[in-house]
Design an enzyme around this catalytic site. Sequence first.
Site, mmCIF file in Angstrom:
data_model
loop_
_atom_site.group_PDB
_atom_site.id
_atom_site.type_symbol
_atom_site.label_atom_id
_atom_site.label_comp_id
_atom_site.label_asym_id
_atom_site.label_seq_id
_atom_site.Cartn_x
_atom_site.Cartn_y
_atom_site.Cartn_z
ATOM 1 N N PRO A 101 0.089 -5.557 47.604
ATOM 2 C CA PRO A 101 1.253 -5.776 47.761
ATOM 3 C C PRO A 101 1.677 -7.217 47.452
ATOM 4 C CG PRO A 101 0.821 -4.552 49.801
ATOM 5 C CD PRO A 101 -0.127 -5.071 49.034
ATOM 6 N N ALA A 104 3.761 -10.217 50.392
ATOM 7 C CA ALA A 104 3.670 -9.539 51.654
ATOM 8 C C ALA A 104 2.621 -9.950 52.746
ATOM 9 C CB ALA A 104 3.429 -7.864 51.307
ATOM 10 N N GLY A 105 2.130 -11.445 52.382
ATOM 11 C CA GLY A 105 1.332 -11.877 53.598
ATOM 12 C C GLY A 105 -0.098 -11.295 53.490
ATOM 13 N N LEU A 106 -0.377 -10.476 52.418
ATOM 14 C CA LEU A 106 -1.809 -10.069 52.222
ATOM 15 C C LEU A 106 -2.748 -10.799 51.199
ATOM 16 C CD1 LEU A 106 -1.280 -6.078 52.594
ATOM 17 C CD2 LEU A 106 -1.883 -7.784 54.333
ATOM 18 N N GLY A 107 -2.331 -11.930 50.834
ATOM 19 C CA GLY A 107 -3.108 -12.865 49.928
ATOM 20 C C GLY A 107 -3.104 -12.348 48.769
ATOM 21 N N ALA A 110 -4.064 -15.229 46.020
ATOM 22 C CA ALA A 110 -5.307 -15.854 46.154
ATOM 23 C C ALA A 110 -6.373 -14.767 45.808
ATOM 24 C CB ALA A 110 -5.816 -16.176 47.640
ATOM 25 N N ALA A 111 -6.253 -13.496 45.806
ATOM 26 C CA ALA A 111 -7.207 -12.427 45.565
ATOM 27 C C ALA A 111 -7.261 -12.654 44.045
ATOM 28 C CB ALA A 111 -6.811 -11.011 45.995
ATOM 29 N N ASP A 152 -6.420 -18.646 53.227
ATOM 30 C CA ASP A 152 -6.482 -17.408 52.260
ATOM 31 C C ASP A 152 -7.635 -17.435 51.331
ATOM 32 O OD1 ASP A 152 -4.099 -16.968 53.532
ATOM 33 O OD2 ASP A 152 -2.753 -16.802 51.941
HETATM 34 C C1 MEV Z 1 -0.688 -17.512 54.522
HETATM 35 O O1 MEV Z 1 -1.620 -16.410 54.593
HETATM 36 C C2 MEV Z 1 -0.868 -18.295 56.016
HETATM 37 C C3 MEV Z 1 0.136 -19.529 56.210
HETATM 38 O O2 MEV Z 1 -0.284 -20.210 57.382
HETATM 39 C C4 MEV Z 1 0.149 -20.430 55.095
HETATM 40 C C5 MEV Z 1 -1.432 -21.097 54.992
HETATM 41 O O3 MEV Z 1 -2.018 -21.159 55.747
HETATM 42 O O4 MEV Z 1 -1.519 -21.550 53.805
HETATM 43 C C6 MEV Z 1 1.467 -19.017 56.830
#
Ligand code: MEV
Length: 319
Positions: A101, A104-107, A110-111, A152
């Site tokens: 997604p 949504a914080g799952l990268g 970057a992936a 990430d």
């Molecule tokens: C993002 O996955 C994590 C954060 O700490 C940002 C980062 O480390 O670049 C919010």
Amino acid sequence: MPAITATAPGKAILFGEHAVVYGQPAIAVPVTQVKARAIVSPQPDRPRGWVGVQAPDIGLEKTLLDLPEDDPLSRVIGGVLEVTAIPQPPACTIRITSTIPIAAGLGSGAAISVAIIRAFSEFLGRPLHDEQVSNLTFEVEKLHHGTPSGIDNTVITYETPIYFAKTSTDAGNQFVILKVARPFTLVIGDSGVSSPTALTVGDVRQAWLENSEFFEELFVRTGDLVKHARQALEKGDIQVLGQLMDENQALLEKMGVSSAELDRLIQAARQAGAYGAKLSGGGRGGNMIALVPDSAAGEVAEALFTAGATSTLVTIIRS
Ligand code: MEV
């Protein structure tokens, strides 16, 4: 010339998001149930140097030349041409799909970069090694969220649990591979609220500038907790890990990056038997994670749905 495919997993930050941007350590794990995929196919009827870019998930179909220069896809493809020193590649199409997604914080960003770099560099006959893949992804991450820590790109490139501590502005060699003493189960719940990391990282920076003493203390306390969590992971002390997740969540709330939706999911997971739960990644939306006894994974996932999660996934973390 055959078509080349590469994939890259999603990730979850177990401990230490945000504080890691300010030099504190953090712990991240790959989430292999979701993946970004890049397929590079030759286009022998096109002239040398022609690169088509397709990302059907977001309705994108362009050539490299038509993409704005600051587009992350253009940067990542251009970066591979630069590092491999092949300015005029054989004509090809790069097709990108992903089940991770977005925002949504799952990268997901970057992936996608890692998958493209691997597939395209191999297609060019110059496969890049992991450190080059991670470094180039880090450069592209700066477009996604300005001041990334580098965690990430590292966890997604090496696809293993890591203890990450930023030591310089360079992305390489800032981590150790974690030996997880005992596999453990995470349930990941999506709040359904889109929350680009750039925004929360920017807001924390602003708040830190306005109230640096308070935030420095939160960051240091987070760092101490992460060191403790590393020991617990290496000893297989799952219950302690759960408590530390709850403590980390309390610090993230003080940083202002939780939300009513995340709080509701975290509470529901704890009530359904999780050892601990917290938001994961930038926060304000996106995903939360719960550390659960193996036998309670189904029950916790069910409770998350009832509390408003739009999707859940269960993943087992091991070395
Ligand atoms: C993002 O996955 C994590 C954060 O700490 C940002 C980062 O480390 O670049 C919010």
